[in-house]
Design a protein around this motif. Structure first.
Motif, PDB file in Angstrom:
ATOM      1  N   SER A 139       9.834  -4.060   2.447  1.00  0.00           N
ATOM      2  CA  SER A 139       8.769  -3.747   1.498  1.00  0.00           C
ATOM      3  C   SER A 139       7.647  -4.773   1.587  1.00  0.00           C
ATOM      4  N   ASN A 220       4.244   2.664  -6.736  1.00  0.00           N
ATOM      5  CA  ASN A 220       4.735   2.374  -5.377  1.00  0.00           C
ATOM      6  C   ASN A 220       3.806   3.057  -4.378  1.00  0.00           C
ATOM      7  N   LYS A 256      -0.861   5.476  -3.963  1.00  0.00           N
ATOM      8  CA  LYS A 256       0.151   5.270  -5.007  1.00  0.00           C
ATOM      9  C   LYS A 256       0.755   6.646  -5.315  1.00  0.00           C
ATOM     10  N   ARG A 303       8.343  -1.345  -2.782  1.00  0.00           N
ATOM     11  CA  ARG A 303       7.061  -1.238  -3.482  1.00  0.00           C
ATOM     12  C   ARG A 303       5.974  -0.626  -2.612  1.00  0.00           C
ATOM     13  N   ARG A 304       5.846  -1.153  -1.407  1.00  0.00           N
ATOM     14  CA  ARG A 304       4.704  -0.673  -0.598  1.00  0.00           C
ATOM     15  C   ARG A 304       5.063  -0.644   0.885  1.00  0.00           C
TER      16      ARG A 304
END
Ligand code: NAD
Ligand code: TYD
Length: 367
Positions: A139, A220, A256, A303-304
């Protein structure tokens, strides 16, 4: 002319790839091997049935006898390995099949290629392309991108099983000289995506006026790529990719989750407002964004994700053609036109989700 074995070709990306290759490489023999798990669907390949260069075989990549038959009988010289358990939530609920297919299955397939291609003959023209994911890198924080040299740091059982398979592919190249390449791609979307993944789930629920379950705070971030752009990248890597290399494929299209869900709602509201037949088919009257329901977060939720795809752009001249909103509009239109496809899935046993029925799951918060 190649004899191409496409594993997992009845799933989402695999079936798009089979369609793509049947047009892009009409002289190639396309042999699809698929176990037809809950995610595999022969409807996805119906248009190709009866084609002279196309064959479907129901079977497991973990079956060495079947692989021997196919490698010998079909003179397989190229493999694209899509076969996998692919859904993170399912991997959290039950990781076993992820180990069996993604790790052991890839191992069995590599062994077949080693046995048939590296037995003294020149393996130069052969190719083993392993289709993997950016989730192996873990992440990201607010900034930064995954490159081909980012260390692996998988967080979900799904990502860990894909990471293990990538390492095996690398080792078979390094140790035995298997002409293997790996692609690590970001989130795909488009036709034939199984309706448990974010985008098709949100399209279908928004059409029907059902709850739109957004995990956690909805912030996220995923990098979305239209599936046909991924298929073109795989074809290019088969053609020009260097054995032993890995190529990141991504959309430079970070969103997102909550913003995607809002975009889907807006587009569908707009389409329904301007089309009487659609209004009759989907009589929900309110603003669809009001259906958004924040539900319990996914455990260990990354998260990303964001991909740096400079290498494939520079070295192989790959370019993506469809970004949001054009790709998402096409996808929404496909799900509107192909209602029978997704109703077929939802009316069957497919979405019995570890004891929960589909409608219970999407009501939100019951996981
Ligand atoms: P999918 O779940 O839609 O399809 C997987 C296919 O593999 C199904 O047809 C299933 O029947 C088949 N399969 C499963 N186990 C098998 C086995 N043991 N033997 C033979 N066939 C088997 O998955 P997808 O989204 O199309 O993903 C395809 C590949 O691309 C996977 O390897 C996945 O890790 C990778 N990938 C997916 C994404 C994405 O956004 N969907 C992104 C990057 C990489
Ligand atoms: P998903 O489509 O499962 O892909 P992946 O987990 O492989 O990225 O999920 C994409 C994102 O959407 C992920 O951050 C989880 C989130 N998500 C929801 O918020 N609600 C849902 O119902 C689903 C399926 C996913």
């Amino acid at each position: 002319m190649r004899n191409l074995l496409i594993t997992g070709g009845a799933g989402f990306i695999g079936s798009n790839f089979v369609h793509y290759m049947s047009k892009a490489r009409p002289s190639w023999r396309l042999v699809v091997l698929d176990k037809l798990t809950y995610a595999g669907n022969l409807e996805n390949l119906k248009a190709l049935e009866g084609g002279k260069n196309y064959r479907f075989v129901k079977g497991d990549i973990n079956d060495p006898t079947l692989l021997d038959e196919l490698f010998t009988g079909e003179k397989i010289d190229t493999v694209v390995n899509f076969a996998a358990e692919s859904h993170v939530d399912r991997s959290i609920l039950g990781p076993k099949t992820f180990i069996e297919t993604n790790i052991n299955g890839t191992f069995t397939l590599l062994e077949a290629a080693r046995k048939h291609w590296l037995n003294g003959a020149d393996a130069g023209g052969k190719r083993f392309l392993h289709v993997s994911t950016d989730e192996v890198y873990g992440s990201l924080g607010e900034t930064g991108l995954f490159t081909e040299t980012t260390p692996y740091s998988p967080n979900s059982p799904y990502a860990a099983s894909k990471a293990a398979s990538d390492h095996l592919v690398r080792a078979y190249h390094h140790t035995y000289g298997l002409p293997a390449v790996t692609t690590n791609c970001s989130n795909n979307y488009g036709p034939f995506q199984f309706p448990e993944k974010l985008i098709p789930l949100m399209i279908i629920n928004a059409l029907k006026g059902k709850a739109l379950p957004v995990y956690g705070d909805g912030k996220n971030v995923r990098d979305w790529l239209y599936v046909e752009d991924h298929c073109r990248a795989i074809d290019l890597v088969l053609d020009k990719g260097r054995p032993g290399e890995t190529y990141n494929v991504g959309g430079r299209n970070e969103w997102k989750n909550i913003d995607i869900v809002r975009l889907v709602c807006e587009i569908i509201d707009e389409k329904v407002a301007s089309d009487g037949a659609l209004r009759e088919a989907y009589p929900f009257k309110g603003k669809r964004s009001e259906l958004i329901s924040f539900v319990k977060d996914r455990p260990g939720h990354d998260r990303r994700y964001a991909i740096d795809c400079t290498k494939i752009e520079r070295e192989l001249d790959w370019k993506q053609l469809d970004m949001f909103p054009s790709g998402i509009r096409k996808t929404i239109d496909w799900y509107i036109k192909n209602r029978a496809w997704w109703e077929g899935i939802m009316s069957g046993e497919y979405l019995k989700y570890y004891g929960l029925q589909y409608d219970e799951r999407i009501a939100g918060g019951k996981k």
